[in-house]
Design a protein around this motif. Structure first.
Motif, PDB file in Angstrom:
ATOM      1  N   VAL A 103     -13.681  23.545 104.765  1.00 19.49           N
ATOM      2  CA  VAL A 103     -14.035  24.951 104.525  1.00 19.49           C
ATOM      3  C   VAL A 103     -14.269  25.172 103.034  1.00 19.49           C
ATOM      4  O   VAL A 103     -15.219  25.874 102.638  1.00 19.49           O
ATOM      5  CB  VAL A 103     -12.932  25.892 105.055  1.00 19.49           C
ATOM      6  N   ARG A 107     -17.669  26.419 101.099  1.00 17.21           N
ATOM      7  CA  ARG A 107     -17.664  27.523 100.142  1.00 17.21           C
ATOM      8  C   ARG A 107     -18.319  27.092  98.821  1.00 17.21           C
ATOM      9  O   ARG A 107     -19.076  27.857  98.208  1.00 17.21           O
ATOM     10  CB  ARG A 107     -16.233  27.996  99.913  1.00 17.21           C
ATOM     11  N   ALA A 358     -17.429  32.351 108.607  1.00 19.53           N
ATOM     12  CA  ALA A 358     -18.624  31.517 108.731  1.00 19.53           C
ATOM     13  C   ALA A 358     -19.629  32.158 109.683  1.00 19.53           C
ATOM     14  O   ALA A 358     -19.265  32.796 110.669  1.00 19.53           O
ATOM     15  CB  ALA A 358     -18.249  30.132 109.223  1.00 19.53           C
ATOM     16  N   LEU A 384     -20.740  30.888 104.549  1.00 14.79           N
ATOM     17  CA  LEU A 384     -19.617  31.809 104.591  1.00 14.79           C
ATOM     18  C   LEU A 384     -20.054  33.185 104.109  1.00 14.79           C
ATOM     19  O   LEU A 384     -20.891  33.305 103.221  1.00 14.79           O
ATOM     20  CB  LEU A 384     -18.459  31.302 103.709  1.00 14.79           C
TER      21      LEU A 384
END
Length: 385
Positions: A103, A107, A358, A384
């Motif tokens: 994640v 980002r 997301a 995101l």
């Protein structure tokens, strides 16, 4: 709620066990498929088993290609690595950390192909389960090279065939030198509680351990990558399902993923060859026959999975002893041992990804691998915010 994203066609209206024009047999029904996969008068077919038949007599085949008492004993001894309790206690923290890393990577990058994020996730986790924890940098790149989107046919009669022989040898040697050999050396010096240490205790050679590692890589990495993408595809395109998933506790989230896998089995069929006459579904399949159990058809058998089998209904009532994923993990002696790993790592990652906001920018393109009737999903772009 939803229907299949990957169109594989529907089973015919005829007998659930029938002979095809090419002489092979096909099993479409759930009960017949499960019974056949549990029958001990069969051996593995497909999945590259022909390659292992050319192994030198002194080299043991990977467990995927063995049958009978030896195979069952190996599965019994290694089952401890894949129990729900072991997965929860030994790998949950790793799954949480690796999911957070992916994640964070999204980002930082802004936009990413979900298949890339998912593959890094499963490579890191499956490597820990197997024992490939002493690798040189680049294991994901080497595995991507070894498992390309499109395979060519090796041979000695054309430049194309020679190229694929060279490519396979290069792939094998790269993974052996950079991943397997360092792991074996470390575990010869000090055993650990992982699969490679167990194989060393069994007396396996480095070549045999390489074969086992690649088998688990295909089963635990390549297939789970596809499932991560197809599950996310369903969640991104169904607002109600996504809201339900995000609000649910882990058991209900896993029920959602189980239902997605029932509807969208990553591998569409499994092949077996009979070693004696086998009675299945009221039909006698003669010895020496190649039989295709159509998992994608069996999972739509209303007698086993309930009404409206083409709809995505988490927590549906099933009958005839059918599990929530149908036959997606296979059944019998060769049932996938890593099902708990695959489900938990997928849930942890997707829950973190969706909780971070997301969104899907572009749906995936769909391709198929004919040998296993499996899908490949590439190009699902996520961002995101």
């Amino acid at each position: 709620m939803g229907t299949r994203k990957v169109d594989r066609g529907l089973p015919g209206a005829g007998c659930p066990v029938h002979r095809e024009p090419d002489g092979t047999w096909q099993v479409d029904g759930y009960a017949a498929g499960r019974a056949f996969l549990r029958d001990h008068n069969t051996v593995q077919a497909g999945l590259g088993v022909e390659t292992t038949e050319n192994f030198p007599s002194g080299i043991r085949r990977p467990v995927l290609y063995r049958d009978g008492p030896e195979h069952r004993e190996h599965r019994r001894q290694t089952a401890r690595f894949f129990t729900p309790r072991r997965v929860d206690e030994s790998y949950r923290a790793l799954m949480e950390r690796v999911a957070d890393e992916q994640v964070a990577s999204l980002r930082a990058r802004g936009v990413a192909d979900l298949a890339d994020l998912g593959f890094q996730l499963v490579v890191d986790i499956t490597s820990a389960v197997i024992g490939l924890t002493d690798s040189r940098p680049g294991i994901r790149r080497r595995l991507d090279y070894f498992f390309p989107e499109e395979f060519g046919k090796p041979g000695f009669t054309s430049l194309h065939g020679l190229y694929w022989i060279w490519r396979q040898l290069r792939g094998w040697s790269a993974i052996y030198v950079n991943d397997v050999r360092p792991a074996v050396r470390a575990r010869r010096a000090r055993r650990r509680d992982d699969l490679i240490s167990h194989l060393l205790d069994e007396g396996c050679s480095s070549a045999e351990i390489l074969g086992e590692c690649l088998t688990f890589a295909a089963a635990g990495m390549v297939t789970t990558r596809e499932f991560v993408v197809v599950a996310a595809w369903h969640l991104f395109t169904d607002d109600d399902l996504r809201a339900r998933y995000l609000a649910a506790g882990e058991p209900e989230r896993l029920a959602v993923l189980h239902e997605v896998l029932r509807l969208e089995p990553v591998i569409g069929h499994l092949k077996r060859r009979t070693t004696a006459d086998v009675e299945v579904g009221g039909v006698t399949v003669p010895a020496g026959s190649v039989v295709r159990v159509q998992l994608d058809h069996a999972n739509l058998d209303a007698e086993a999975v309930g009404e409206r089998p083409l709809e995505l209904c988490p927590g549906r009532s099933t009958g005839g002893g059918a599990g929530p994923t149908g036959l997606s993990f296979g059944d019998g002696p060769h049932r996938c041992p890593g099902s708990h790993v695959a489900m938990l790592e997928t849930d942890i990652f997707l829950h973190k990804l969706l909780s971070a906001g997301a969104r899907m920018l572009r749906p995936p393109r769909v391709a198929f691998k004919d040998e296993i009737a499996g899908y490949e999903l590439r190009g699902l772009q996520v961002a995101l915010g």
